[in-house]
Design a protein around this motif. Structure first.
Motif, PDB file in Angstrom:
ATOM      1  N   ILE A 125       0.913  -1.695  -0.238  1.00  0.00           N
ATOM      2  CA  ILE A 125       0.114  -0.145   0.258  1.00  0.00           C
ATOM      3  C   ILE A 125       0.992   1.185  -0.263  1.00  0.00           C
ATOM      4  O   ILE A 125       0.689   2.296  -0.978  1.00  0.00           O
ATOM      5  CB  ILE A 125      -1.009  -0.142   1.201  1.00  0.00           C
ATOM      6  N   THR A 126       1.904   1.773   1.084  1.00  0.00           N
ATOM      7  CA  THR A 126       2.613   3.088   1.434  1.00  0.00           C
ATOM      8  C   THR A 126       3.821   2.871  -0.060  1.00  0.00           C
ATOM      9  O   THR A 126       4.026   4.493   0.026  1.00  0.00           O
ATOM     10  CB  THR A 126       3.198   2.733   2.949  1.00  0.00           C
ATOM     11  N   LEU A 127       4.418   1.670  -0.362  1.00  0.00           N
ATOM     12  CA  LEU A 127       5.428   2.442  -0.819  1.00  0.00           C
ATOM     13  C   LEU A 127       5.148   2.857  -2.468  1.00  0.00           C
ATOM     14  O   LEU A 127       5.842   3.179  -2.976  1.00  0.00           O
ATOM     15  CB  LEU A 127       6.311   0.434  -1.041  1.00  0.00           C
ATOM     16  N   PRO A 128       3.776   2.374  -2.818  1.00  0.00           N
ATOM     17  CA  PRO A 128       3.754   2.808  -4.634  1.00  0.00           C
ATOM     18  C   PRO A 128       3.829   4.548  -4.343  1.00  0.00           C
ATOM     19  O   PRO A 128       3.911   5.669  -4.421  1.00  0.00           O
ATOM     20  CB  PRO A 128       3.220   1.925  -4.499  1.00  0.00           C
ATOM     21  N   GLU A 129       2.539   4.535  -3.109  1.00  0.00           N
ATOM     22  CA  GLU A 129       1.868   5.725  -2.956  1.00  0.00           C
ATOM     23  C   GLU A 129       3.227   6.703  -2.122  1.00  0.00           C
ATOM     24  O   GLU A 129       3.371   8.286  -3.147  1.00  0.00           O
ATOM     25  CB  GLU A 129       0.878   5.771  -1.167  1.00  0.00           C
ATOM     26  N   LEU A 130       4.269   6.474  -1.782  1.00  0.00           N
ATOM     27  CA  LEU A 130       5.335   7.377  -0.740  1.00  0.00           C
ATOM     28  C   LEU A 130       6.316   7.836  -2.316  1.00  0.00           C
ATOM     29  O   LEU A 130       6.579   8.453  -2.458  1.00  0.00           O
ATOM     30  CB  LEU A 130       6.614   6.671  -0.322  1.00  0.00           C
ATOM     31  N   GLN A 131       6.476   6.504  -3.756  1.00  0.00           N
ATOM     32  CA  GLN A 131       7.182   6.735  -4.642  1.00  0.00           C
ATOM     33  C   GLN A 131       6.705   7.496  -5.243  1.00  0.00           C
ATOM     34  O   GLN A 131       7.212   8.712  -5.643  1.00  0.00           O
ATOM     35  CB  GLN A 131       7.452   5.337  -4.942  1.00  0.00           C
ATOM     36  N   LYS A 132       5.262   7.538  -5.624  1.00  0.00           N
ATOM     37  CA  LYS A 132       4.660   8.547  -6.185  1.00  0.00           C
ATOM     38  C   LYS A 132       4.438  10.059  -5.934  1.00  0.00           C
ATOM     39  O   LYS A 132       4.592  10.817  -6.405  1.00  0.00           O
ATOM     40  CB  LYS A 132       3.283   7.700  -6.478  1.00  0.00           C
ATOM     41  N   ARG A 133       4.567  10.288  -4.843  1.00  0.00           N
ATOM     42  CA  ARG A 133       4.819  11.381  -3.897  1.00  0.00           C
ATOM     43  C   ARG A 133       6.148  12.383  -4.276  1.00  0.00           C
ATOM     44  O   ARG A 133       6.131  12.529  -3.501  1.00  0.00           O
ATOM     45  CB  ARG A 133       3.958  10.920  -2.677  1.00  0.00           C
ATOM     46  N   GLY A 134       6.801  11.457  -4.290  1.00  0.00           N
ATOM     47  CA  GLY A 134       8.671  12.164  -4.670  1.00  0.00           C
ATOM     48  C   GLY A 134       9.351  11.530  -2.881  1.00  0.00           C
ATOM     49  O   GLY A 134      10.376  12.605  -2.832  1.00  0.00           O
ATOM     50  N   TYR A 135       8.623  10.465  -2.252  1.00  0.00           N
ATOM     51  CA  TYR A 135       9.905  10.454  -0.748  1.00  0.00           C
ATOM     52  C   TYR A 135      10.974  10.052  -0.736  1.00  0.00           C
ATOM     53  O   TYR A 135      10.604   8.788  -1.996  1.00  0.00           O
ATOM     54  CB  TYR A 135       8.937   9.988  -0.031  1.00  0.00           C
TER      55      TYR A 135
END
Length: 430
Positions: A125-135
Motif C-alpha cells: 500500500i505505502t511504497l507505491p504511494e510514497l514513491q509517487k509522491r517523491g519520498y
C-alpha cells in the motif's frame, strides 16, 4: 562426555540444516539419532508422545486462527482503507507520509500477528504511494523494514503464542506485556523520522491537499472497521471474557464479516486465504514438533543442565548475560527464522535465565525484541526477503536502510532491562 555428545549433535543439526532439508525434519532427525545412539529410552514411543502432546495443545489452536485472520485481511480492501484514513492526520508531522509506514504497521500488527504479513501488506500500500509522491526510497524502505517487525511484538503475536506454549507462560499476560514495548518502538521509529526530516527538509515533499479538521474526521471513518476488529480480539482477551483461542475465532469471524460487508469476500479469496494459512501453520507445526522432540532428546543427554552449569560457573552479571544473549540470538538469526530460534533454544535457556533472576514474561518480550532485529539482519532476515520482492533491491541495500531502526531496537532492549516495568506493568495488573 555428555557435553561432547551434545556439541556433536549441534554440529550435525547445522550440517543438516545447511543441506536444505526442512527445519522441522532436520530437528526430528537429529533428535532421533541422539536418542537412538546415546539413550536407552524407546525412541518411537518418546517421539509419538512428545509430538502429540506438544501439537494438540488447545492454546496452540489460536495460532492457525490468527494466521487465517491475517490472510483474510491481506486479501481485503480494509488495508487500502487504512491508508486513506491515516494519511490526512500525518501530513502535518515532520516527515509527513513516511509515518504511514510506522502507524500502518502498528495497526496491522494488532490484527495480523505476523511480521512478514505486516511487511507485505503495508508495503504493497505505502511504497507505491510514497514513491509517487517523491519520498526518498531509502527512507520509505528502511522505515517499513523496521516498523514491520512490530508484527512480532504487538498482540496478537504468533511468536508470543509459540513462546508461551514452550515456556508454559500465560499467553494473555504475554500479550499485555507486548503492548507498551511495541508502542515504545513505534514512538522511537516516528521520532527518528521526525529528526531525519528536520535535517533533510529538502528531501521531504511538500504537503498535499490541506484538509480541515472535519474532513480529516470524515476520512478517519475508513479506520473504523479495523479498530472494531482490534477491539473485539484484544478486548476479549484483556477483559478475561475470552481465551486467546476464543478471541482468535472471533477475529476470524469478524474478518470474514467485514470482508463480506465491504465486498471483497468471494469463494476464491476465501479458499486462497484458508490454504495459505494452512500452509504456514503446517510449516510452523512441523518445526514445533521437531523442536519438542529435540528438546526431549537434549534433556535425556543433559545439554540444558550442562549449559546452565557452564554459564553459572562464568559468574556473569545479569546485564552481561543479556548482552551475550542479544549477540547469540542475532547470530542465530543469520541462519534460522524467528519461530525456529525460539523453539530450539527455550528449553536450553530457561534454567539459565531463571537462575539469573529474569522474569519469564519479561524474557519472552526480550526474545521477541531480539528476534525482531534478526528479521532485518542478512542473510536470513525474512522481512528483507519480503521487501526484496516488493522493491527488487539487493538484500544488503535494504539492510543498510534499516540500520538506524535496528539500532533503535537495541536501545529499546537495553531500556526494558533497566526499566522492566515497561514490560511488566500491564501484566502485573491483569
Amino acid at each position: 562426555m555428555d557435553v561432547v555428545i551434545a556439541l556433536a549433535l549441534m554440529v550435525l543439526l547445522f550440517a543438516i540444516l545447511g543441506s536444505g532439508l526442512w527445519i522441522g525434519l532436520s530437528l526430528t532427525a537429529v533428535a532421533y539419532i541422539g536418542m537412538e545412539l546415546f539413550t536407552s529410552r524407546p525412541v518411537g514411543d518418546s517421539m509419538m508422545l512428545t509430538i502429540w502432546s506438544h501439537t494438540s495443545s488447545w492454546t496452540l489452536t489460536a495460532l492457525p486462527l490468527f494466521l487465517w485472520m491475517g490472510e483474510i485481511l491481506f486479501r481485503s480492501k480494509l488495508t487500502d482503507d487504512m491508508f486513506k484514513g491515516l494519511a490526512p492526520w500525518l501530513e502535518s508531522l515532520p516527515g509527513r507520509l513516511l509515518h504511514t509506514n510506522v502507524v500502518g504497521c502498528t495497526i496491522f500488527a494488532a490484527i495480523s500477528g505476523s511480521s512478514a504479513a505486516t511487511c507485505a501488506t503495508v508495503g504493497k500500500i505505502t511504497l507505491p504511494e510514497l514513491q509517487k509522491r517523491g519520498y526518498p526510497e531509502e527512507m520509505s524502505v528502511g522505515t517499513l523494514a523496521g516498523a514491520s517487525t512490530l508484527g512480532l511484538l504487538i498482540p496478537p503475536s504468533i511468536i508470543l503464542i509459540v513462546y508461551g506454549v514452550a515456556a508454559n507462560v500465560s499467553i494473555a499476560k504475554l500479550f499485555l506485556a507486548g503492548v507498551v514495548p511495541g508502542l515504545l518502538l513505534a514512538a522511537l521509529f516516528m521520532g527518528y523520522i521526525m529528526v531525519w526530516s528536520l535535517f533533510n527538509r529538502d528531501k521531504v515533499p511538500a504537503a498535499g491537499i490541506r484538509m480541515s479538521f472535519l474532513q480529516k474526521v470524515a476520512a478517519a471513518r475508513h479506520l473504523i472497521p479495523v479498530v472494531v476488529l482490534i477491539g473485539l480480539v484484544l478486548g476479549g482477551i484483556y477483559s478475561g471474557i475470552a481465551t486467546a483461542t476464543e478471541a482468535a475465532a472471533v477475529g476470524v469471524a469478524g474478518a470474514l464479516a467485514l470482508s463480506a460487508i465491504e465486498g471483497s469476500l468471494n469463494w476464491s479469496r476465501f479458499k486462497e486465504g484458508l490454504v495459505a494459512a494452512c500452509k504456514v501453520y503446517c510449516m510452523i507445526g512441523l518445526i514445533l514438533a521437531g523442536a519438542a522432540f529435540l528438546t526431549l532428546a537434549m534433556g535425556f543427554i543433559g545439554l540444558p543442565r550442562h549449559v546452565a552449569e557452564f554459564i553459572g560457573d562464568l559468574n556473569l552479571s545479569p546485564f552481561v548475560l543479556m548482552l551475550l544473549l542479544i549477540v547469540f540470538f542475532i547470530a542465530l538469526g543469520c541462519f534460522l527464522d524467528g519461530i525456529s530460534m525460539v523453539v530450539l533454544t527455550i528449553a536450553v535457556l530457561l534454567p539459565t535465565v531463571e537462575a539469573a533472576g529474569f522474569d519469564l514474561i519479561w524474557f519472552g518480550i526480550f526474545i521477541v525484541l531480539v528476534v525482531e532485529m534478526a528479521q532485518i539482519t542478512p542473510p536470513v532476515g525474512f522481512n528483507l526477503f519480503v521487501l526484496q520482492g516488493l522493491t527488487r533491491r539487493e538484500v544488503t541495500w535494504i539492510a543498510r536502510t534499516a540500520l538506524p531502526l535496528f539500532l533503535l531496537m537495541v536501545f529499546a532492549v537495553i531500556t526494558t532491562y533497566f526499566v522492566p516495568e515497561l514490560v511488566l506493568w500491564l501484566p502485573n495488573r491483569a
